[in-house]
Motif scaffolding. Sequence first.
Motif, PDB file in Angstrom:
ATOM      1  N   VAL A 176      29.178  45.078  48.243  1.00  0.00           N
ATOM      2  CA  VAL A 176      29.717  44.481  49.122  1.00  0.00           C
ATOM      3  C   VAL A 176      29.523  45.168  50.585  1.00  0.00           C
ATOM      4  CG1 VAL A 176      32.042  43.319  49.851  1.00  0.00           C
ATOM      5  CG2 VAL A 176      31.660  43.498  47.543  1.00  0.00           C
ATOM      6  N   SER A 177      29.241  44.312  51.357  1.00  0.00           N
ATOM      7  CA  SER A 177      29.274  44.821  52.777  1.00  0.00           C
ATOM      8  C   SER A 177      30.543  45.210  53.528  1.00  0.00           C
ATOM      9  CB  SER A 177      28.546  43.870  53.786  1.00  0.00           C
ATOM     10  OG  SER A 177      27.179  43.498  53.352  1.00  0.00           O
ATOM     11  N   ILE A 178      30.435  46.323  54.379  1.00  0.00           N
ATOM     12  CA  ILE A 178      31.542  46.722  54.866  1.00  0.00           C
ATOM     13  C   ILE A 178      31.554  46.731  56.274  1.00  0.00           C
ATOM     14  CG2 ILE A 178      33.412  48.709  55.094  1.00  0.00           C
ATOM     15  CD1 ILE A 178      32.292  49.610  52.472  1.00  0.00           C
ATOM     16  N   GLY A 179      32.481  46.032  57.301  1.00  0.00           N
ATOM     17  CA  GLY A 179      32.767  46.194  58.319  1.00  0.00           C
ATOM     18  C   GLY A 179      34.028  47.076  58.697  1.00  0.00           C
ATOM     19  N   GLY A 180      35.335  46.276  58.833  1.00  0.00           N
ATOM     20  CA  GLY A 180      36.398  47.026  58.734  1.00  0.00           C
ATOM     21  C   GLY A 180      36.995  47.149  57.377  1.00  0.00           C
ATOM     22  N   GLY A 181      36.536  46.501  56.438  1.00  0.00           N
ATOM     23  CA  GLY A 181      36.793  46.766  55.076  1.00  0.00           C
ATOM     24  C   GLY A 181      37.643  45.706  54.287  1.00  0.00           C
ATOM     25  N   ALA A 182      38.098  44.591  55.047  1.00  0.00           N
ATOM     26  CA  ALA A 182      38.773  43.633  54.324  1.00  0.00           C
ATOM     27  C   ALA A 182      38.220  42.987  53.079  1.00  0.00           C
ATOM     28  CB  ALA A 182      39.245  42.692  55.354  1.00  0.00           C
ATOM     29  N   LEU A 183      37.075  42.593  53.142  1.00  0.00           N
ATOM     30  CA  LEU A 183      36.495  42.095  52.222  1.00  0.00           C
ATOM     31  C   LEU A 183      36.135  42.885  51.040  1.00  0.00           C
ATOM     32  CD1 LEU A 183      34.808  39.514  51.068  1.00  0.00           C
ATOM     33  CD2 LEU A 183      32.673  40.534  52.049  1.00  0.00           C
ATOM     34  N   ILE A 184      35.728  44.126  51.098  1.00  0.00           N
ATOM     35  CA  ILE A 184      35.604  44.748  50.040  1.00  0.00           C
ATOM     36  C   ILE A 184      36.831  45.346  49.376  1.00  0.00           C
ATOM     37  CG2 ILE A 184      35.172  47.066  51.302  1.00  0.00           C
ATOM     38  CD1 ILE A 184      33.285  48.103  49.144  1.00  0.00           C
ATOM     39  N   SER A 185      37.797  45.440  50.152  1.00  0.00           N
ATOM     40  CA  SER A 185      39.170  45.824  49.532  1.00  0.00           C
ATOM     41  C   SER A 185      39.812  44.734  48.717  1.00  0.00           C
ATOM     42  CB  SER A 185      40.231  45.947  50.846  1.00  0.00           C
ATOM     43  OG  SER A 185      39.891  47.149  51.670  1.00  0.00           O
ATOM     44  N   GLY A 186      39.509  43.443  49.097  1.00  0.00           N
ATOM     45  CA  GLY A 186      40.034  42.146  48.326  1.00  0.00           C
ATOM     46  C   GLY A 186      39.137  42.038  47.128  1.00  0.00           C
ATOM     47  N   VAL A 187      37.822  42.012  47.349  1.00  0.00           N
ATOM     48  CA  VAL A 187      37.037  41.895  46.344  1.00  0.00           C
ATOM     49  C   VAL A 187      37.175  42.957  45.150  1.00  0.00           C
ATOM     50  CG1 VAL A 187      34.582  42.032  45.537  1.00  0.00           C
ATOM     51  CG2 VAL A 187      35.187  40.778  47.573  1.00  0.00           C
ATOM     52  N   ALA A 188      37.356  44.203  45.801  1.00  0.00           N
ATOM     53  CA  ALA A 188      37.712  45.471  44.518  1.00  0.00           C
ATOM     54  C   ALA A 188      38.826  45.260  43.951  1.00  0.00           C
ATOM     55  CB  ALA A 188      37.601  46.800  45.426  1.00  0.00           C
ATOM     56  N   ALA A 189      39.836  44.670  44.582  1.00  0.00           N
ATOM     57  CA  ALA A 189      41.379  44.463  43.820  1.00  0.00           C
ATOM     58  C   ALA A 189      40.993  43.501  42.869  1.00  0.00           C
ATOM     59  CB  ALA A 189      42.513  44.130  45.215  1.00  0.00           C
ATOM     60  N   ALA A 190      40.447  42.460  43.221  1.00  0.00           N
ATOM     61  CA  ALA A 190      40.231  41.450  42.175  1.00  0.00           C
ATOM     62  C   ALA A 190      39.460  41.778  41.169  1.00  0.00           C
ATOM     63  CB  ALA A 190      39.672  40.271  42.942  1.00  0.00           C
ATOM     64  N   LEU A 191      38.274  42.305  41.264  1.00  0.00           N
ATOM     65  CA  LEU A 191      37.508  42.862  40.092  1.00  0.00           C
ATOM     66  C   LEU A 191      38.155  43.875  39.419  1.00  0.00           C
ATOM     67  CD1 LEU A 191      33.944  42.910  41.762  1.00  0.00           C
ATOM     68  CD2 LEU A 191      34.849  41.054  40.234  1.00  0.00           C
ATOM     69  N   ARG A 192      38.644  44.804  40.014  1.00  0.00           N
ATOM     70  CA  ARG A 192      39.592  45.754  39.295  1.00  0.00           C
ATOM     71  C   ARG A 192      40.507  45.203  38.148  1.00  0.00           C
ATOM     72  NH1 ARG A 192      35.981  48.858  39.143  1.00  0.00           N
ATOM     73  NH2 ARG A 192      35.684  50.706  40.407  1.00  0.00           N
ATOM     74  N   ALA A 193      41.103  44.116  38.512  1.00  0.00           N
ATOM     75  CA  ALA A 193      41.995  43.384  37.957  1.00  0.00           C
ATOM     76  C   ALA A 193      41.498  42.892  36.667  1.00  0.00           C
ATOM     77  CB  ALA A 193      42.955  42.682  38.595  1.00  0.00           C
ATOM     78  N   LEU A 194      40.234  41.901  37.018  1.00  0.00           N
ATOM     79  CA  LEU A 194      39.814  41.172  36.058  1.00  0.00           C
ATOM     80  C   LEU A 194      38.482  41.711  35.466  1.00  0.00           C
ATOM     81  CD1 LEU A 194      40.059  37.734  38.468  1.00  0.00           C
ATOM     82  CD2 LEU A 194      41.606  38.645  36.454  1.00  0.00           C
ATOM     83  N   ARG A 195      37.659  42.475  35.700  1.00  0.00           N
ATOM     84  CA  ARG A 195      36.388  43.117  35.129  1.00  0.00           C
ATOM     85  C   ARG A 195      36.648  44.604  35.363  1.00  0.00           C
ATOM     86  NH1 ARG A 195      31.198  39.588  35.063  1.00  0.00           N
ATOM     87  NH2 ARG A 195      32.229  37.462  34.818  1.00  0.00           N
ATOM     88  N   PRO A 196      37.420  45.421  34.929  1.00  0.00           N
ATOM     89  CA  PRO A 196      37.822  46.716  35.232  1.00  0.00           C
ATOM     90  C   PRO A 196      36.590  47.490  34.922  1.00  0.00           C
ATOM     91  CG  PRO A 196      39.092  46.096  33.212  1.00  0.00           C
ATOM     92  CD  PRO A 196      38.261  44.762  33.633  1.00  0.00           C
TER      93      PRO A 196
END
Length: 319
Positions: free
Chosen positions: A172-192
């Motif tokens: 996941v690309s990072i600028g300020g970090g909202a995308l990777i923060s949200g994607v990581a939170a979702a994937l950690r919950a659903l595909r740990p």
Amino acid sequence: MIGISEIETAAGRIAGHVVRTPTVPSPGLSELLGVPVTAKLELLQHTGSFKARGATAKLLSLGEAERAAGVVAVSGGNHGIAVAVMAAALDVKATIVMPRSAPARAVEIAEASGASVRLTDDMDGAFALMTRLQQEGLTLVHPFDDPVVIAGQGTVGLEFAADAGELTDVLVSIGGGALISGVAAALRALRPGVRIWGVETEGAQAMSEALAAGGPLPVALSSIVSTLSAPAVSQLTYDHVSALVTEVLVVPDREAVRGSLELAEHAKVWAEPAAGCLLPAARQVRERVGDGARLGLVVCGGNATTGDMIAWSRRFGLR
């Protein structure tokens, strides 16, 4: 920290306003990288990038007084487009602050949507003007320092987890970090078991420098990739990345542009360098993980013109 419940709430809120973008195996990229690759095509989203998700989630969360005051957003391009277009659709007056380095197309789209566009000399000046306008009474739609926005961007990960086949590593690309923060939170919950890798370009290294320093700090910006050029990450996004992301990789601008050309040739998608940077990073991940890698790429946006790509290709001697 944003949890799966907040992301699921955001998904329900923005349903009908944003596109459930395709998640597809890419034969071309799989052949190029030598391992199976699945792409989440956020460049097919409204406004050409994932930013429509967080902007819509925030706009729909506002009360009457906040809507009536009008909103202000700061952007290197894509967030400004998203807020301008989605605010117009929801009948909210928007002011967009961008540095003069932002793509001309982004300015044109924001203005065509009816937003008031304010240009500054650089990104630091854009954030400063954003803060002043907020203090004058406009409602802030921050590009990354907002849990509602992060939850909105996290719907990318929610869909990716539901729609993709087997994955070992997601980039996941990072600028300020909202995308990777949200994607990581979702994937950690659903595909740990899936590892999440962040990718930045040299000269837009706000997250990797924050991780090295132990917290957010101002960084010097010199990357051509304005859509990844945050002058600093927030404590909120830093906390998510430091807790949930395996590593943040940094690639040169030249390789990000080359990655965009390879995405066009091998994946048949027109992606901006903010997404093109994933390919050189994917090569690093593939080498480190080995033949068992099953890669997922969040192709975050496609708001680069043919003129942009020609100019960058010439600048870096690419064909």
